[in-house]
Design a protein around this motif. Structure first.
Motif, mmCIF file in Angstrom:
data_model
loop_
_atom_site.group_PDB
_atom_site.id
_atom_site.type_symbol
_atom_site.label_atom_id
_atom_site.label_comp_id
_atom_site.label_asym_id
_atom_site.label_seq_id
_atom_site.Cartn_x
_atom_site.Cartn_y
_atom_site.Cartn_z
ATOM 1 N N GLY A 303 56.060 -28.403 -36.642
ATOM 2 C CA GLY A 303 55.154 -28.598 -35.509
ATOM 3 C C GLY A 303 53.991 -27.632 -35.610
ATOM 4 N N SER A 304 53.079 -27.906 -36.536
ATOM 5 C CA SER A 304 52.033 -26.940 -36.886
ATOM 6 C C SER A 304 50.798 -27.023 -35.993
ATOM 7 N N ARG A 305 50.683 -28.097 -35.203
ATOM 8 C CA ARG A 305 49.591 -28.209 -34.216
ATOM 9 C C ARG A 305 50.214 -28.173 -32.826
ATOM 10 N N LEU A 306 49.919 -27.142 -32.064
ATOM 11 C CA LEU A 306 50.489 -27.012 -30.726
ATOM 12 C C LEU A 306 49.387 -27.187 -29.683
ATOM 13 N N TYR A 307 49.542 -28.199 -28.838
ATOM 14 C CA TYR A 307 48.594 -28.481 -27.760
ATOM 15 C C TYR A 307 49.212 -28.016 -26.445
ATOM 16 N N VAL A 308 48.567 -27.045 -25.815
ATOM 17 C CA VAL A 308 49.091 -26.421 -24.599
ATOM 18 C C VAL A 308 48.119 -26.663 -23.449
ATOM 19 N N HIS A 309 48.644 -27.100 -22.309
ATOM 20 C CA HIS A 309 47.771 -27.291 -21.152
ATOM 21 C C HIS A 309 47.111 -25.961 -20.793
ATOM 22 N N LEU A 375 58.041 -4.788 -47.257
ATOM 23 C CA LEU A 375 58.644 -5.508 -48.377
ATOM 24 C C LEU A 375 57.689 -5.464 -49.564
ATOM 25 N N GLU A 376 58.079 -4.720 -50.603
ATOM 26 C CA GLU A 376 57.206 -4.536 -51.763
ATOM 27 C C GLU A 376 57.252 -5.714 -52.724
ATOM 28 N N ARG A 377 58.374 -6.413 -52.769
ATOM 29 C CA ARG A 377 58.527 -7.542 -53.685
ATOM 30 C C ARG A 377 58.929 -8.787 -52.902
ATOM 31 N N GLY A 378 58.708 -9.913 -53.498
ATOM 32 C CA GLY A 378 59.062 -11.165 -52.849
ATOM 33 C C GLY A 378 57.843 -11.850 -52.261
ATOM 34 N N HIS A 379 57.973 -13.159 -52.087
ATOM 35 C CA HIS A 379 56.842 -13.977 -51.637
ATOM 36 C C HIS A 379 56.850 -14.109 -50.108
ATOM 37 N N PHE A 380 56.773 -12.989 -49.437
ATOM 38 C CA PHE A 380 56.902 -12.970 -47.981
ATOM 39 C C PHE A 380 55.540 -13.066 -47.302
ATOM 40 N N ILE A 381 55.520 -13.738 -46.157
ATOM 41 C CA ILE A 381 54.331 -13.819 -45.310
ATOM 42 C C ILE A 381 54.781 -13.743 -43.864
ATOM 43 N N GLU A 382 54.009 -13.074 -43.033
ATOM 44 C CA GLU A 382 54.382 -12.928 -41.630
ATOM 45 C C GLU A 382 54.246 -14.250 -40.881
ATOM 46 N N PRO A 383 55.119 -14.529 -39.921
ATOM 47 C CA PRO A 383 54.904 -15.682 -39.044
ATOM 48 C C PRO A 383 53.611 -15.467 -38.262
ATOM 49 N N SER A 384 52.741 -16.461 -38.284
ATOM 50 C CA SER A 384 51.378 -16.269 -37.789
ATOM 51 C C SER A 384 51.013 -17.329 -36.756
ATOM 52 N N VAL A 385 50.269 -16.908 -35.750
ATOM 53 C CA VAL A 385 49.807 -17.801 -34.691
ATOM 54 C C VAL A 385 48.297 -17.626 -34.535
ATOM 55 N N PHE A 386 47.571 -18.739 -34.552
ATOM 56 C CA PHE A 386 46.139 -18.759 -34.312
ATOM 57 C C PHE A 386 45.837 -19.559 -33.051
ATOM 58 N N LEU A 387 44.768 -19.202 -32.386
ATOM 59 C CA LEU A 387 44.201 -20.008 -31.308
ATOM 60 C C LEU A 387 42.868 -20.550 -31.801
ATOM 61 N N ASP A 388 42.759 -21.866 -31.846
ATOM 62 C CA ASP A 388 41.529 -22.524 -32.299
ATOM 63 C C ASP A 388 40.936 -23.291 -31.122
ATOM 64 N N ARG A 389 40.020 -22.653 -30.421
ATOM 65 C CA ARG A 389 39.471 -23.258 -29.201
ATOM 66 C C ARG A 389 38.646 -24.499 -29.493
ATOM 67 N N LEU A 405 51.013 -21.376 -37.214
ATOM 68 C CA LEU A 405 50.866 -22.251 -36.054
ATOM 69 C C LEU A 405 49.435 -22.163 -35.534
ATOM 70 N N THR A 406 48.833 -23.324 -35.305
ATOM 71 C CA THR A 406 47.507 -23.383 -34.699
ATOM 72 C C THR A 406 47.641 -23.957 -33.294
ATOM 73 N N VAL A 407 47.163 -23.201 -32.312
ATOM 74 C CA VAL A 407 47.276 -23.582 -30.900
ATOM 75 C C VAL A 407 45.924 -24.044 -30.393
ATOM 76 N N MET A 408 45.919 -25.159 -29.676
ATOM 77 C CA MET A 408 44.739 -25.680 -29.000
ATOM 78 C C MET A 408 45.089 -25.958 -27.541
ATOM 79 N N SER A 409 44.102 -25.898 -26.663
ATOM 80 C CA SER A 409 44.358 -26.195 -25.253
ATOM 81 C C SER A 409 43.824 -27.574 -24.895
ATOM 82 N N TRP A 410 44.296 -28.099 -23.778
ATOM 83 C CA TRP A 410 43.861 -29.412 -23.302
ATOM 84 C C TRP A 410 43.957 -29.458 -21.785
#
Length: 496
Positions: A303-309, A375-389, A405-410
């Motif tokens: 659920g990579s596109r999150l639409y929030v009222h 973590l010095e080794r391994g293919h790690f990435i932080e869980p990330s949240v963006f707001l794209d107005r 995750l990309t968050v948009m409002s509606w």
């Protein structure tokens, strides 16, 4: 950092190079070449595996055809069902070693890998019930001649099936395709992703132990261009079942035209998840976080596109930040880890590139956005949240296949539905609300193969799964998938 001890069976598999399984025998690739399988949490080699090519594909397809026309064709439906039940029992008995192999080569937390192994056994058990229930019908035809006619239909197996599976659920995807193929009486050439061949090797060992005749299931490990492409184009293959990216799916479909193979494709997604203002916000935010961060975001239905009222946007963002920051990143074999690495350096580079582009294109970073410092080794990435107005950044449009995750409002529900459907994909969608009228009305308008209401990523072997638009052709699972592996023959008998 404490990690679980590898089982002796896992250690034994890692101690020797993996081989191909062709016509009932384990053998090296015709070229003698091998490739390295890496642990994405450590970037260290696990073992080497045979690197098949077009010659091995020829051998596998020939072996499958021989089995299809021979011993397998003489197996009754009940016998096929019993073999599948035996396989399901073996999957249950060897669940822990399968889970360890999944975690070693894919990286996911061991708890998630155990869930995948348990699910695989249930899927096979479900399809074990199908062989005795595949039936034709009699039809009340009215021929122009007026002669009395008996017309009936037969459901017959398609034949040799090329099953090409991805790395994100390396065991589940194998049995999603092997289950219906074997239940219908087809034979298979299984091609796992080069990142995750080890659990497929162990699965085929269990298939051999279950007593399936030689040639019914053949295993080709190797790289996509050298093995997947010649398998998809092979004139001896009657059907291709592929799960992977939309880009590769197009190539698979093009290759199938040489002999008009039957094709089923389960491809990419950019799934919209919608929070209505009356939803249980705490529950919805957790569902949204799980929907994108599960399996490190490497899920076609993420659920990579999150639409929030707009009225609840700030509350949801705060909840999402809390869930993202609560994840413990680390090797999947460490029971305390809740998020493992991405599957490869290439995938890490892809996701990192999207994070940078999101910032450059004006999206606001809420949390995450980089490599974990501890973590010095391994293919790690932080869980990330963006707001794209403005909903213009590439991260709101393109499949990333990572925990982003990309968050948009509606504010307007009708406009929201148009925005949610404005995508070349249509694999999944979801919404969170207490209002059943809104739930059913919006669900009916969403252009997606699966719609989840107040939940996310619920799948069951009895329920069809697949996508609209560029998310694929056909359906996996349930009774719908039986059609994908069978041909319908119409028989007329003149009774005059």
């Amino acid at each position: 950092m404490s990690q679980i001890q590898l089982l002796p069976a896992v250690q034994a598999l890692l101690s020797q190079p993996g081989r191909l399984f062709l016509g009932g025998t384990w053998q090296d690739a015709a070229s003698g070449r091998r490739f390295v399988v890496e642990n994405p949490a450590t970037e260290c080699a696990l073992t080497e595996v045979a690197e098949g090519d077009a010659r091995d594909v020829d051998t596998a397809v020939d072996a499958a055809r021989t089995a299809f026309n021979g011993e397998w064709a003489r197996q009754s439906p009940a016998q096929r069902g019993l073999l599948l039940l035996r396989l399901a029992e073996l999957l249950d008995q060897h669940r822990e070693e399968l889970a360890q192999l999944i975690t070693l080569e894919n990286g996911k937390p061991i708890a998630n890998a155990r869930g995948e192994a348990a699910s695989a056994a249930n899927i096979v058990r479900y399809f074990a019930g199908w062989p005795t229930k595949i039936e034709g019908s009699t039809l009340p035809v009215s021929p122009a001649s007026g002669a009395p006619m008996l017309n009936y239909t037969l459901r017959e197996p398609v034949g040799v099936c090329a099953l090409i599976v991805p790395w994100n659920f390396p065991l589940t995807m194998c049995v999603w395709k092997l289950g219906p193929a074997l239940a219908t009486g087809c034979v298979a050439v299984l091609k796992p992703a080069e990142q995750t061949p080890l659990v497929a090797i162990r699965l085929v060992q269990l298939i051999e132990a279950a007593g399936f005749p030689p040639g019914v299931v053949n295993l080709i490990t190797g790289l996509g261009a050298a093995t997947g492409a010649p398998l998809a184009q092979h004139p001896g293959v009657d059907k291709i079942a592929f799960t992977g990216s939309t880009q590769v799916g197009r190539l698979i479909a093009q290759g199938a035209t040489s002999n008009m193979k039957k094709v089923s494709l389960e491809l990419g997604g950019k799934s919209p998840n919608i929070i209505l203002p009356d939803a249980d916000i705490v529950r919805a935010a957790k569902g949204a976080a799980d929907g994108i961060f599960y399996n490190q975001g490497q899920v076609c239905t993420a659920g990579s596109r999150l639409y929030v009222h707009a009225s609840v946007l700030d509350q949801v963002l705060e909840e999402l930040r809390r869930h993202a920051n609560a994840h413990v990143l680390g090797p999947g074999l460490d029971p305390s880890s809740s998020m493992g690495p991405l599957v490869s350096a290439r995938q890490l580079s892809t996701v990192s590139g999207y994070l940078q582009r999101g910032l450059e294109e004006g999206a606001e970073l809420i949390c995450g956005g980089g490599r974990p410092a501890h973590l010095e080794r391994g293919h790690f990435i932080e869980p990330s949240v963006f707001l794209d107005r403005a909903e213009r950044a590439c991260i709101a449009r393109e499949e990333i296949f990572g925990p982003v995750l990309t968050v948009m409002s509606w504010t307007d529900i009708d406009e929201l539905v148009l925005r949610a459907n404005d995508s070349p994909y249509g694999l999944a969608a979801g919404l969170w609300t207490r209002d059943l009228r809104s739930a059913h009305r919006v669900a009916a308008q969403l252009k997606a193969g699966s719609v989840w209401i107040n939940c996310w990523n619920v799948v069951d072997p009895a329920s069809p799964f697949g996508g609209y638009k560029q998310s694929g052709w056909g359906r996996e699972m349930g009774k719908n998938v039986i059609d994908a592996y069978t041909e319908t023959k119409s028989v007329f008998v003149d009774l005059a």
